[in-house]
Design a protein around this motif. Structure first.
Motif, mmCIF file in Angstrom:
data_model
loop_
_atom_site.group_PDB
_atom_site.id
_atom_site.type_symbol
_atom_site.label_atom_id
_atom_site.label_comp_id
_atom_site.label_asym_id
_atom_site.label_seq_id
_atom_site.Cartn_x
_atom_site.Cartn_y
_atom_site.Cartn_z
ATOM 1 N N THR A 106 0.838 -1.200 0.000
ATOM 2 C CA THR A 106 0.000 0.000 0.000
ATOM 3 C C THR A 106 0.871 1.247 0.000
ATOM 4 O OG1 THR A 106 -0.103 -0.017 2.410
ATOM 5 C CG2 THR A 106 -1.855 -1.182 1.229
ATOM 6 N N ILE A 107 0.291 2.343 -0.426
ATOM 7 C CA ILE A 107 0.941 3.648 -0.396
ATOM 8 C C ILE A 107 0.156 4.482 0.606
ATOM 9 C CG2 ILE A 107 1.559 5.702 -1.722
ATOM 10 C CD1 ILE A 107 1.550 3.958 -4.241
ATOM 11 N N ASP A 108 0.820 4.927 1.669
ATOM 12 C CA ASP A 108 0.061 5.660 2.682
ATOM 13 C C ASP A 108 -0.426 6.986 2.107
ATOM 14 O OD1 ASP A 108 1.464 8.113 3.640
ATOM 15 O OD2 ASP A 108 3.008 6.769 4.356
ATOM 16 N N PRO A 109 -1.498 7.565 2.679
ATOM 17 C CA PRO A 109 -2.112 8.745 2.068
ATOM 18 C C PRO A 109 -1.159 9.904 1.798
ATOM 19 C CG PRO A 109 -3.578 7.833 3.708
ATOM 20 C CD PRO A 109 -2.288 7.071 3.820
ATOM 21 N N ALA A 110 -0.278 10.223 2.738
ATOM 22 C CA ALA A 110 0.637 11.344 2.514
ATOM 23 C C ALA A 110 1.602 11.035 1.378
ATOM 24 C CB ALA A 110 1.407 11.669 3.800
ATOM 25 N N GLN A 111 2.154 9.826 1.349
ATOM 26 C CA GLN A 111 3.028 9.449 0.235
ATOM 27 C C GLN A 111 2.242 9.416 -1.071
ATOM 28 O OE1 GLN A 111 4.871 5.760 1.535
ATOM 29 N NE2 GLN A 111 6.679 6.870 2.220
ATOM 30 N N GLY A 112 0.984 9.022 -0.980
ATOM 31 C CA GLY A 112 0.126 9.015 -2.163
ATOM 32 C C GLY A 112 0.001 10.387 -2.788
ATOM 33 N N LEU A 113 -0.031 11.424 -1.948
ATOM 34 C CA LEU A 113 -0.069 12.785 -2.486
ATOM 35 C C LEU A 113 1.181 13.075 -3.313
ATOM 36 C CD1 LEU A 113 -1.447 14.856 0.526
ATOM 37 C CD2 LEU A 113 -2.600 14.434 -1.654
ATOM 38 N N GLY A 114 2.307 12.535 -2.874
ATOM 39 C CA GLY A 114 3.545 12.706 -3.644
ATOM 40 C C GLY A 114 3.477 12.017 -4.988
ATOM 41 N N TRP A 115 2.894 10.817 -5.025
ATOM 42 C CA TRP A 115 2.714 10.109 -6.296
ATOM 43 C C TRP A 115 1.775 10.890 -7.205
ATOM 44 C CZ3 TRP A 115 4.381 5.173 -8.189
ATOM 45 C CH2 TRP A 115 5.324 4.548 -7.374
ATOM 46 N N LEU A 116 0.711 11.443 -6.637
ATOM 47 C CA LEU A 116 -0.212 12.247 -7.446
ATOM 48 C C LEU A 116 0.479 13.489 -7.993
ATOM 49 C CD1 LEU A 116 -3.489 12.105 -5.303
ATOM 50 C CD2 LEU A 116 -3.055 10.926 -7.469
ATOM 51 N N TYR A 117 1.335 14.107 -7.187
ATOM 52 C CA TYR A 117 2.080 15.280 -7.622
ATOM 53 C C TYR A 117 2.905 14.959 -8.872
ATOM 54 C CZ TYR A 117 5.978 18.646 -7.578
ATOM 55 O OH TYR A 117 6.929 19.572 -7.932
ATOM 56 N N VAL A 118 3.547 13.810 -8.879
ATOM 57 C CA VAL A 118 4.357 13.403 -10.030
ATOM 58 C C VAL A 118 3.466 13.134 -11.243
ATOM 59 C CG1 VAL A 118 5.915 11.619 -10.928
ATOM 60 C CG2 VAL A 118 6.215 12.502 -8.595
ATOM 61 N N ALA A 119 2.359 12.425 -11.029
ATOM 62 C CA ALA A 119 1.460 12.098 -12.143
ATOM 63 C C ALA A 119 0.840 13.347 -12.744
ATOM 64 C CB ALA A 119 0.366 11.146 -11.661
ATOM 65 N N GLU A 120 0.374 14.255 -11.887
ATOM 66 C CA GLU A 120 -0.255 15.477 -12.390
ATOM 67 C C GLU A 120 0.761 16.404 -13.041
ATOM 68 O OE1 GLU A 120 -3.611 16.341 -12.473
ATOM 69 O OE2 GLU A 120 -3.825 14.222 -11.973
ATOM 70 N N GLY A 121 1.949 16.455 -12.479
ATOM 71 C CA GLY A 121 2.994 17.286 -13.073
ATOM 72 C C GLY A 121 3.413 16.797 -14.446
ATOM 73 N N SER A 122 3.393 15.471 -14.634
ATOM 74 C CA SER A 122 3.765 14.932 -15.949
ATOM 75 C C SER A 122 2.751 15.350 -17.014
ATOM 76 C CB SER A 122 3.881 13.409 -15.896
ATOM 77 O OG SER A 122 2.618 12.791 -15.746
ATOM 78 N N ASN A 123 1.508 15.508 -16.598
ATOM 79 C CA ASN A 123 0.489 15.953 -17.558
ATOM 80 C C ASN A 123 0.719 17.412 -17.951
ATOM 81 O OD1 ASN A 123 -1.886 15.443 -19.107
ATOM 82 N ND2 ASN A 123 -3.064 16.626 -17.629
ATOM 83 N N LEU A 124 1.198 18.198 -17.019
ATOM 84 C CA LEU A 124 1.491 19.601 -17.320
ATOM 85 C C LEU A 124 2.577 19.707 -18.391
ATOM 86 C CD1 LEU A 124 1.044 22.615 -16.535
ATOM 87 C CD2 LEU A 124 2.912 22.320 -14.898
ATOM 88 N N GLY A 125 3.591 18.845 -18.288
ATOM 89 C CA GLY A 125 4.686 18.897 -19.248
ATOM 90 C C GLY A 125 4.457 18.109 -20.515
ATOM 91 N N ALA A 126 3.285 17.497 -20.638
ATOM 92 C CA ALA A 126 3.034 16.613 -21.783
ATOM 93 C C ALA A 126 2.796 17.358 -23.091
ATOM 94 C CB ALA A 126 1.838 15.703 -21.481
ATOM 95 N N ALA A 127 2.642 18.670 -23.035
ATOM 96 C CA ALA A 127 2.415 19.427 -24.269
ATOM 97 C C ALA A 127 3.581 19.248 -25.240
ATOM 98 C CB ALA A 127 2.209 20.906 -23.950
ATOM 99 N N ILE A 128 4.790 19.257 -24.707
ATOM 100 C CA ILE A 128 5.982 19.066 -25.548
ATOM 101 C C ILE A 128 6.006 17.648 -26.113
ATOM 102 C CG2 ILE A 128 8.507 18.991 -25.533
ATOM 103 C CD1 ILE A 128 8.393 21.165 -23.345
ATOM 104 N N LEU A 129 5.653 16.669 -25.271
ATOM 105 C CA LEU A 129 5.653 15.281 -25.720
ATOM 106 C C LEU A 129 4.594 15.051 -26.796
ATOM 107 C CD1 LEU A 129 6.081 13.387 -22.322
ATOM 108 C CD2 LEU A 129 7.827 14.334 -23.844
ATOM 109 N N LEU A 130 3.471 15.751 -26.685
ATOM 110 C CA LEU A 130 2.415 15.610 -27.683
ATOM 111 C C LEU A 130 2.902 16.059 -29.061
ATOM 112 C CD1 LEU A 130 -0.505 14.895 -28.392
ATOM 113 C CD2 LEU A 130 -1.171 17.190 -27.630
ATOM 114 N N LYS A 131 3.698 17.117 -29.100
ATOM 115 C CA LYS A 131 4.260 17.569 -30.380
ATOM 116 C C LYS A 131 5.161 16.494 -30.981
ATOM 117 C CE LYS A 131 4.203 22.523 -29.276
ATOM 118 N NZ LYS A 131 5.026 23.733 -29.022
#
Length: 199
Positions: A106-131
């Protein structure tokens, strides 16, 4: 935790402190991915999709567990695993078996927020990858669905997430666990890049 993690005690928003604490791990991952040349061919892009799938198969448990659904906006609607699955089908690639067990336990809730931060941040930078994906003949409706921006715009969608993340109430040591979770997520994806491209 590395020396940068001491920055978690600095003043300012939680997200800014988190960015500082995970900067080294983030930079190492970015350099590892670009060295793998994931957009050099459709075949290499298919390998990149398998990495994305294996990461999101793990973080999807956090999106769906509901621990922060009341404070983080549209958490279930932010899931990208189904889109990656369709992207894999679009390019004729295999969907990895047992990917959710790449990171057992399991991923504890606070650590889970860190995983979400990485996942959501990758979507922010995906504009370059989409090109880059478009240069391979792919698009938001075929093969690169998971790289598409949100209808309200990538920047605004990210700001909604980070504002909510800054407001989450955490107990003692909570911010350190968020940073530890994000660092683990960056290292996890870095390991996947090695497994898939170099293994």
């Amino acid at each position: 935790m590395d020396a940068a993690s001491s920055d978690i005690a600095e003043t300012g928003s939680r997200v800014k402190r988190l960015r500082t604490a995970t900067a080294a791990a983030h930079d190492q991952l970015d350099r590892r991915i670009m060295a793998a040349k994931p957009f050099a061919s459709l075949e290499r892009y298919a390998l990149f999709l398998q990495i994305q799938y294996r990461f999101h198969a793990v973080v999807d448990r956090v999106y769906r567990d509901g621990a922060f659904a009341h404070v983080l906006p549209d958490l279930d609607g932010r899931r990208r695993l189904p889109l990656i699955q369709q992207d894999l089908r679009d390019v004729g690639a295999t969907i990895p078996d047992g990917a959710s067990e790449d990171r057992p336990g399991t991923i504890d809730p606070a650590q889970g927020l860190g995983w979400l931060y990485v996942a959501e941040g990758s979507n922010l930078g995906a504009a370059i990858l989409l090109k880059e994906a478009r240069a391979l003949g792919l698009s938001e409706t075929r093969g690169a669905r998971h790289l598409a921006g949100h209808p309200e715009g990538r920047g605004l969608h990210w700001r909604h997430f980070t504002a909510a993340l800054d407001r989450v109430e955490l107990g003692e040591g909570g911010e350190q666990r968020v940073a530890a979770g994000a660092t683990e997520a960056f290292h996890f994806v870095r390991r996947l890049v090695g497994d898939v491209f170099e293994g």
